[in-house]
Write an enzyme that holds these catalytic residues in place. Structure first.
Site, mmCIF file in Angstrom:
data_model
loop_
_atom_site.group_PDB
_atom_site.id
_atom_site.type_symbol
_atom_site.label_atom_id
_atom_site.label_comp_id
_atom_site.label_asym_id
_atom_site.label_seq_id
_atom_site.Cartn_x
_atom_site.Cartn_y
_atom_site.Cartn_z
ATOM 1 N N GLY A 1 -11.283 7.628 -3.163
ATOM 2 C CA GLY A 1 -10.454 7.271 -2.028
ATOM 3 C C GLY A 1 -9.007 7.118 -2.438
ATOM 4 N N GLN B 1 -0.349 4.187 -1.836
ATOM 5 C CA GLN B 1 -0.497 4.551 -3.255
ATOM 6 C C GLN B 1 0.348 5.768 -3.630
ATOM 7 O OE1 GLN B 1 -5.054 4.405 -3.082
ATOM 8 N NE2 GLN B 1 -4.615 3.802 -5.190
ATOM 9 N N CYS C 1 -9.567 1.854 -9.393
ATOM 10 C CA CYS C 1 -8.479 2.234 -8.491
ATOM 11 C C CYS C 1 -7.506 3.143 -9.218
ATOM 12 C CB CYS C 1 -7.768 0.959 -8.035
ATOM 13 S SG CYS C 1 -6.446 1.247 -6.869
ATOM 14 N N LEU C 2 -7.072 4.200 -8.537
ATOM 15 C CA LEU C 2 -6.112 5.124 -9.155
ATOM 16 C C LEU C 2 -4.795 4.419 -9.497
ATOM 17 C CD1 LEU C 2 -6.576 8.365 -7.003
ATOM 18 C CD2 LEU C 2 -7.227 8.037 -9.388
ATOM 19 N N HIS D 1 -12.020 -1.002 0.488
ATOM 20 C CA HIS D 1 -11.063 -0.960 -0.623
ATOM 21 C C HIS D 1 -9.768 -0.286 -0.169
ATOM 22 C CE1 HIS D 1 -10.106 -0.082 -5.074
ATOM 23 N NE2 HIS D 1 -9.204 0.610 -4.400
ATOM 24 N N GLU D 2 -9.908 0.851 0.538
ATOM 25 C CA GLU D 2 -8.709 1.610 0.956
ATOM 26 C C GLU D 2 -7.942 0.869 2.051
ATOM 27 O OE1 GLU D 2 -7.779 3.725 -1.048
ATOM 28 O OE2 GLU D 2 -9.691 4.030 -2.048
ATOM 29 N N HIS E 1 -5.593 -1.652 0.701
ATOM 30 C CA HIS E 1 -4.304 -1.113 0.241
ATOM 31 C C HIS E 1 -3.263 -1.131 1.361
ATOM 32 C CE1 HIS E 1 -4.857 0.272 -3.857
ATOM 33 N NE2 HIS E 1 -5.979 0.888 -3.559
HETATM 34 ZN ZN LIG Z 1 -7.384 1.575 -4.880
#
Ligand SMILES: [Zn+2]
Length: 162
Positions: free
Chosen positions: A46, A51, A94-95, A136-137, A140
């Site tokens: 995701g 991000q 997480c990226l 999670h997304e 953000h």
């Molecule tokens: Zn993340």
């Protein structure tokens, strides 16, 4: 086009994103680029617009369909309508926090309302892994990172993904 990903020390990741007013060609291009960027790394499932430095309420996810296959999905202005009281613990990464993983408690089941790229408003139920990815997304979009939700920081661990 692959987009550069902001990492955890960037204050932009802590901002609250704004609602998308109109689905323009620029928004569609952003979704295509976000999807490409998400699919570039082997472990990403995701990605949220902040991000990649865009403070708008857009997320892309790899959702598991009823056949167990991963499909790309873009959710615009996602809103959690219902959340099950029942929660479960699961590993997240997480990226924006490269190579860090840890256990996060999430609702097992959620209902989300969102807009699709073709401007349809959809209400959909997600469970288990899918619910976790979407929660999670959406976090953000509100400036929350998964590490905030790991109560005991000693449970965070480092692992190289590549
Ligand atoms: Zn993340």
């Amino acid at each position: 086009m692959l987009l550069p990903i902001l990492t955890d020390e960037n204050p932009q990741l802590r901002e609250k994103s704004v609602f998308v007013k109109e689905i323009t060609p620029e928004i569609k291009k952003l979704i295509a680029d976000m999807t490409e960027t998400m699919n570039y790394g082997s472990r990403a499932v995701g990605l949220a617009a902040p991000q990649v430095g865009v403070q708008q309420r857009i997320i892309v996810c790899k959702i598991k369909n009823s056949l167990g296959k991963f499909i790309n999905m873009a959710l615009i202005n996602p809103e959690i309508v219902t959340k099950s009281e029942q929660c479960e613990l699961g590993e997240e990464g997480c990226l924006s926090i490269p190579n860090m993983f840890g256990p996060v408690m999430r609702a097992k089941d959620i209902t989300v309302q969102f807009m699709t790229e073709d401007k349809k408003t959809v209400m959909k139920r997600f469970g288990g892994y899918n619910a976790r990815v979407i929660l999670h997304e959406i976090d953000h979009l509100n400036g929350i990172l998964f590490t905030d939700l790991v109560g005991d920081k000693s449970l965070l661990y480092e692992e190289l993904s590549y």
